[in-house]
Scaffold this motif. Structure first.
Motif, PDB file in Angstrom:
ATOM      1  N   PHE A  87       2.633  10.289  14.123  1.00 15.44           N
ATOM      2  CA  PHE A  87       2.956  11.533  14.842  1.00 15.44           C
ATOM      3  C   PHE A  87       4.355  12.068  14.530  1.00 15.44           C
ATOM      4  CE2 PHE A  87      -0.179   9.856  18.219  1.00 15.44           C
ATOM      5  CZ  PHE A  87      -1.249  10.396  17.513  1.00 15.44           C
ATOM      6  N   LEU A 133       2.737  18.434  19.106  1.00 11.55           N
ATOM      7  CA  LEU A 133       1.785  18.686  18.025  1.00 11.55           C
ATOM      8  C   LEU A 133       0.553  19.400  18.577  1.00 11.55           C
ATOM      9  CD1 LEU A 133       1.977  15.177  16.315  1.00 11.55           C
ATOM     10  CD2 LEU A 133       3.220  17.263  15.676  1.00 11.55           C
ATOM     11  N   GLY A 177      -2.468  18.928  18.058  1.00  9.56           N
ATOM     12  CA  GLY A 177      -3.532  17.993  18.409  1.00  9.56           C
ATOM     13  C   GLY A 177      -3.460  17.514  19.854  1.00  9.56           C
ATOM     14  N   LEU A 210      -6.886  13.272  21.079  1.00 12.93           N
ATOM     15  CA  LEU A 210      -5.437  13.126  21.030  1.00 12.93           C
ATOM     16  C   LEU A 210      -4.774  13.579  22.331  1.00 12.93           C
ATOM     17  CD1 LEU A 210      -4.484  14.325  17.437  1.00 12.93           C
ATOM     18  CD2 LEU A 210      -4.649  11.995  18.301  1.00 12.93           C
ATOM     19  N   ASP A 217      -3.358  10.731   5.738  1.00  6.59           N
ATOM     20  CA  ASP A 217      -4.284  10.841   6.863  1.00  6.59           C
ATOM     21  C   ASP A 217      -5.714  10.610   6.386  1.00  6.59           C
ATOM     22  OD1 ASP A 217      -6.004  11.903   8.899  1.00  6.59           O
ATOM     23  OD2 ASP A 217      -4.226  12.826   9.775  1.00  6.59           O
ATOM     24  N   THR A 229      -9.889  13.696  12.593  1.00  2.20           N
ATOM     25  CA  THR A 229      -9.341  14.625  13.578  1.00  2.20           C
ATOM     26  C   THR A 229      -8.644  15.763  12.846  1.00  2.20           C
ATOM     27  OG1 THR A 229      -8.909  12.692  14.939  1.00  2.20           O
ATOM     28  CG2 THR A 229      -7.996  14.779  15.721  1.00  2.20           C
ATOM     29  N   SER A 275      -5.177  17.265  13.841  1.00  2.23           N
ATOM     30  CA  SER A 275      -3.934  16.532  13.668  1.00  2.23           C
ATOM     31  C   SER A 275      -3.907  15.931  12.272  1.00  2.23           C
ATOM     32  CB  SER A 275      -3.821  15.434  14.723  1.00  2.23           C
ATOM     33  OG  SER A 275      -2.676  14.663  14.479  1.00  2.23           O
ATOM     34  N   ASP A 276      -3.252  16.619  11.375  1.00  2.00           N
ATOM     35  CA  ASP A 276      -3.125  16.122  10.012  1.00  2.00           C
ATOM     36  C   ASP A 276      -1.794  15.371   9.919  1.00  2.00           C
ATOM     37  OD1 ASP A 276      -2.927  15.611   7.348  1.00  2.00           O
ATOM     38  OD2 ASP A 276      -3.546  17.614   6.700  1.00  2.00           O
ATOM     39  N   ASN A 277      -1.899  14.068   9.750  1.00  2.00           N
ATOM     40  CA  ASN A 277      -0.690  13.229   9.759  1.00  2.00           C
ATOM     41  C   ASN A 277      -0.128  12.969   8.366  1.00  2.00           C
ATOM     42  OD1 ASN A 277      -0.889  12.845  12.627  1.00  2.00           O
ATOM     43  ND2 ASN A 277      -2.552  11.403  12.236  1.00  2.00           N
ATOM     44  N   HIS A 303       2.747  18.073   9.809  1.00  2.00           N
ATOM     45  CA  HIS A 303       3.191  18.374  11.180  1.00  2.00           C
ATOM     46  C   HIS A 303       4.191  19.533  11.172  1.00  2.00           C
ATOM     47  CE1 HIS A 303       1.005  15.161  12.842  1.00  2.00           C
ATOM     48  NE2 HIS A 303       1.801  14.165  12.477  1.00  2.00           N
TER      49      HIS A 303
END
Lengths: 222, 421
Positions: free
Chosen positions: B202, B223, B225, B232, B355, B359, B362-364, B398
């Motif tokens: 995150f 974020l 997400g 999340l 990633d 999800t 939320s692209d990490n 992010h």
């Protein structure tokens, strides 16, 4: 009576001879090379007089030092006479924990940074291997000898002892890396006059494991 | 916290009970000794713009544009007591002028390190501590011996791998056996770092010298997400770095080989054995299953110059791998040179997080590299002056979600005055 006079005469002659011998000082030069002919540095050379009356005790109150500096024992090898006091000051800004399991002198000292502990008396002849419980790579030696006549070979492999009472001596050479049971050898030498002696080892010598000691990381903070 | 405290107390008690007999009777052993030592560092910082991770941002730095000023860089105290020849306790506390401005314990251990047994060394420690992986952070208080800020690898190790448990090593010191080679095997079992992975996912990798306390929580960026319909939203907006959630023990196992003191190579397998479906519903924290391989190499190029490198590659997942799943990798190569009272260091860092979860909100993903240059002058045994320059270039999804731009190059300059006692 005649017999008595004769005995007194002989006794006086011995006394006179001894007195003149004691008054006469000579020098002893020694050069040590390894099996391959290279000069051998840092070996302990000591001369033990056959006449034990020539052995003077170490000066009272004198203290010599075995420092811990840059994560090394300094000097790597310290020679002291039996009865000598040795201090173990920690010159580093980290903790050391000096120990010896040697029969000659068994002890341990936990030393915080820059600690200077009370000196220890080394009153047995022999060799003492030192380690540090925090830094595994630290290794040092104290060689305790009976005689006041000793030195370590310099970077030319040489020892020069001046003002030595003339006489018969047992020469001892010792270094922890000399590969035999006693880590050295002894031989009789006549030092009734100035002596210059060269010696080449017939046994192997282990390679030194020195260098990069200060790189040793501190296990305490890992 | 309660679980961790119980764990630490229990393991310490067991250790003492098991081994105390063997330390009685050490010849000439000294008795109880103790010492307080510490570090105070004042920094002048020329900071980068992006909001620091300590302020709920995703910046890799501890300072941001609000901080270009004078700061308390470090206030560290270490209390050490040698209870006997073999047993000692060590407690570290730190204080900083950020987060909640409260002093906090950072590590607390009881250590058992008897004198060598037939030349072999056993070292055991129990308590709450950062695992022994870093070859940079060898100063008291886990501070770096190479620069101010740790590499990305070690910054993360310090942030998220602190745990409570027992760590032991067994060493054959070469010099005692007239060999240039020394070897060590080591291992640990631990609890209390189930959330390890949260910051990597995150926030991303970071580069700093902020040692985190046991009670500190890191605020997470807002974020998208967290606000969407995905799972999340079940995660709180902070990372509690030492929480035990699944009740499972993690472990590590490693080996080290040294040639003289000149070459030092270490390998470690680390697995927190997290149950990736476990959650703490009250705290809204998740258990993350985090595992990696780690290699460290230290080599003395000359008696004054050291080469250092660490490489770490692993995976983490939470929410059964569906909510978050991440591959991560980081390494650095560095050199440090000491010339009298002067020390110069240069380090290159490279890091990425990929990633792999389902999800989309939320692209990490993140990837970057960094250069750190450092100079320090030791004015005395107590006082030193230093300056550090860091440049980080990274790309983070992010950042794209928060500000519309993924890429950034940021620089931070820190001038420090350090006092050690």
């Amino acid at each position: 009576m005649v017999m008595v006079f004769k005995r007194v005469k002989v006794f006086l002659m011995v006394m006179l001879f001894s007195a003149s011998a004691a008054a006469e000082n000579v020098s002893f030069s020694f050069e040590l090379r390894d099996k391959g002919g290279k000069v051998f540095e840092d070996a302990v050379v000591s001369l033990m007089p056959t006449d034990s009356s020539l052995i003077m005790p170490p000066p009272s109150g004198a203290v010599t030092e075995m420092e811990q500096k840059d994560k090394q024992f300094t000097p790597h090898i310290l020679v002291v006479q039996k009865g000598q006091s040795v201090s173990f000051p920690n010159r580093d800004d980290i903790q050391h924990h000096v120990f010896s399991f040697s029969e000659t002198k068994s002890f341990e000292l936990q030393l915080y940074k820059e600690d200077v502990p009370s000196p220890l008396v080394f009153d047995n002849v022999g060799d003492v291997e030192l380690g540090c419980s925090v830094h595994d790579w630290m290794l040092g030696y104290i060689k305790v000898v009976e005689t006041p006549y000793f030195a370590k070979t310099d970077d030319q492999g040489r020892v020069y002892l001046q003002e030595l009472p003339a006489g018969e001596y047992n020469l001892s050479v010792w270094h922890p890396r000399i590969v035999n049971k006693s880590n050295g050898f002894t031989m009789q030498v006549d030092v009734s006059k100035d002596v210059l002696l060269n010696h080449q080892l017939e046994v192997d010598v282990l390679p030194p494991l020195l260098g990069f000691d200060s790189f040793e990381q501190d296990a305490e903070y890992q | 916290m309660q679980n961790i405290n119980k764990l630490g107390t229990l393991s310490s008690a067991l250790l003492i009970a098991a081994i105390s007999n063997s330390v009685v009777g050490q010849a000439n052993a000294q008795g109880f000794r103790h010492k307080l030592q510490g570090t105070v560092q004042i920094n002048y910082v020329d900071a980068a713009n992006e909001t620091s991770f300590l302020e709920g941002g995703i910046s890799p730095f501890r300072y941001d544009n609000q901080d270009s000023n004078v700061h308390l860089g470090q206030l560290h105290l270490n209390y050490r007591a040698n209870l006997s020849s073999a047993f000692s306790v060590s407690v570290d506390a730190n204080h900083y002028d950020d987060l909640d401005h409260t002093p906090d314990i950072t590590q607390a251990t009881i250590r058992y390190a008897p004198l060598p047994i037939n030349g072999y060394r056993l070292r055991v420690k129990a308590g709450t501590f950062i695992p022994a992986l870093s070859i940079e952070n060898t100063k008291p208080g886990w501070l770096s011996n190479v620069s101010y800020s740790s590499s990305a690898v070690n910054t993360w190790i310090g942030e998220e791998l602190k745990s409570s448990g027992i760590e032991a090593s067994f060493t054959r010191p070469g010099r005692r056996f007239r060999s240039p080679w020394s070897w060590t095997i080591n291992g640990s079992v631990f609890k209390g770092n189930d959330t390890a992975g949260t910051l990597l996912a995150f926030r991303g990798w970071a580069i700093h010298d902020r040692v985190l306390g046991l009670n500190e929580e890191i605020p997470l960026a807002n974020l998208p997400g967290f606000n969407g319909p995905s799972g999340l939203s079940m995660h709180t907006r902070s990372a509690d770095l030492i929480e035990e959630i699944d009740g499972r023990w993690g472990f590590s196992a490693g080996a080290q080989v040294k040639y003289l003191s000149r070459l030092d190579v270490r390998f470690t397998r680390y697995d927190n054995n997290g149950d990736a479906i476990a959650r703490d519903f009250r705290e809204e924290q998740w258990a993350w299953d985090t595992k990696f391989n780690h290699v460290a190499v230290r080599y003395g190029i000359s008696p004054k110059t050291t080469f250092l490198s660490q490489f770490l590659r692993g995976t983490t997942e939470a929410g059964n791998g569906w909510l978050v799943k991440l591959d991560f990798e980081a390494y650095y190569v560095g050199i440090t040179h000491k010339e009298g009272d002067h020390q110069f260091s240069l380090r290159y860092d490279n890091f990425s997080a990929t990633d792999l979860d389902g999800t989309p909100m939320s692209d990490n993903d993140s990837a970057g590299k960094s250069w750190t240059a450092f100079y320090q002058y030791e004015a005395s045994d107590q006082v030193s002056l230093g300056i550090e320059f860091i440049s980080v270039s990274d790309s983070a999804q992010h950042r794209l979600a928060l500000s519309g731009v993924a890429d950034a190059t940021q620089e931070q300059i820190t001038a420090g005055l350090t006092y050690r006692f």
